[in-house]
Design an enzyme around this catalytic site. Structure first.
Site, PDB file in Angstrom:
ATOM      1  N   HIS A 113      -3.243  -3.012   7.885  1.00 52.98           N
ATOM      2  CA  HIS A 113      -4.276  -3.416   6.931  1.00 52.98           C
ATOM      3  C   HIS A 113      -4.951  -2.174   6.368  1.00 52.98           C
ATOM      4  O   HIS A 113      -5.252  -1.250   7.118  1.00 52.98           O
ATOM      5  CB  HIS A 113      -5.298  -4.307   7.662  1.00 52.98           C
ATOM      6  CG  HIS A 113      -6.597  -4.482   6.933  1.00 52.98           C
ATOM      7  ND1 HIS A 113      -6.723  -5.270   5.819  1.00 52.98           N
ATOM      8  CD2 HIS A 113      -7.827  -3.968   7.167  1.00 52.98           C
ATOM      9  CE1 HIS A 113      -7.992  -5.213   5.396  1.00 52.98           C
ATOM     10  NE2 HIS A 113      -8.674  -4.429   6.199  1.00 52.98           N
ATOM     11  N   HIS A 126       0.760  -1.253   0.000  1.00 56.52           N
ATOM     12  CA  HIS A 126       0.000   0.000   0.000  1.00 56.52           C
ATOM     13  C   HIS A 126       0.789   1.302   0.000  1.00 56.52           C
ATOM     14  O   HIS A 126       0.197   2.348  -0.220  1.00 56.52           O
ATOM     15  CB  HIS A 126      -0.968   0.015   1.192  1.00 56.52           C
ATOM     16  CG  HIS A 126      -1.901  -1.141   1.184  1.00 56.52           C
ATOM     17  ND1 HIS A 126      -2.858  -1.325   0.206  1.00 56.52           N
ATOM     18  CD2 HIS A 126      -2.011  -2.209   2.011  1.00 56.52           C
ATOM     19  CE1 HIS A 126      -3.518  -2.453   0.446  1.00 56.52           C
ATOM     20  NE2 HIS A 126      -3.020  -3.008   1.530  1.00 56.52           N
TER      21      HIS A 126
END
Length: 122
Positions: free
Chosen positions: A117, A11
């Protein structure tokens, strides 16, 4: 690979302030090993310094999609790129649509400053 390292790999893209071209997702998804055994259907890259993303862990506490309570929403909109697999593409030739967005992000955190996450953007 720890959860924190996986978050960084999947990410974080601090080198680019935005997706440089429509081919960005095709290149990045491959480079970051999200197409090695299957095509990951959707993935979001964050174009902000690590310190900015780590700080989200101390911002607004929200409930995650899975019902857990360790998610946090950024106070401000961040520069992100969303990659979505195109309908026609199939493994091993994963093809992605690239969307540049300015959105608040929601991340799950372990401890005070460790995003593990990517939950959503809003």
């Amino acid at each position: 690979e720890t959860a924190a390292e996986k978050f960084q790999r999947q990410h974080m893209d601090t080198e680019h302030s935005t997706a440089s071209s429509s081919n960005y997702c095709n290149l990045m998804m491959k480079a970051r090993e999200m197409t090695s055994d299957r095509c990951k259907p959707v993935n979001t890259f964050i174009h902000e310094p690590k310190s900015v993303v780590d700080a989200v862990c101390x911002q607004e506490n929200v409930t995650c999609k899975n019902g857990q309570t360790n998610c946090y929403k950024s106070n401000s909109r961040l520069s992100i790129t969303n990659c979505r697999q195109t309908g026609a593409s199939x493994y091993p030739n994963c093809q992605y649509e690239t969307s540049n967005l300015q959105k608040q992000i929601i991340v799950a955190c372990e401890g005070q400053y460790v995003p593990v996450h990517f939950d959503a953007y809003v």
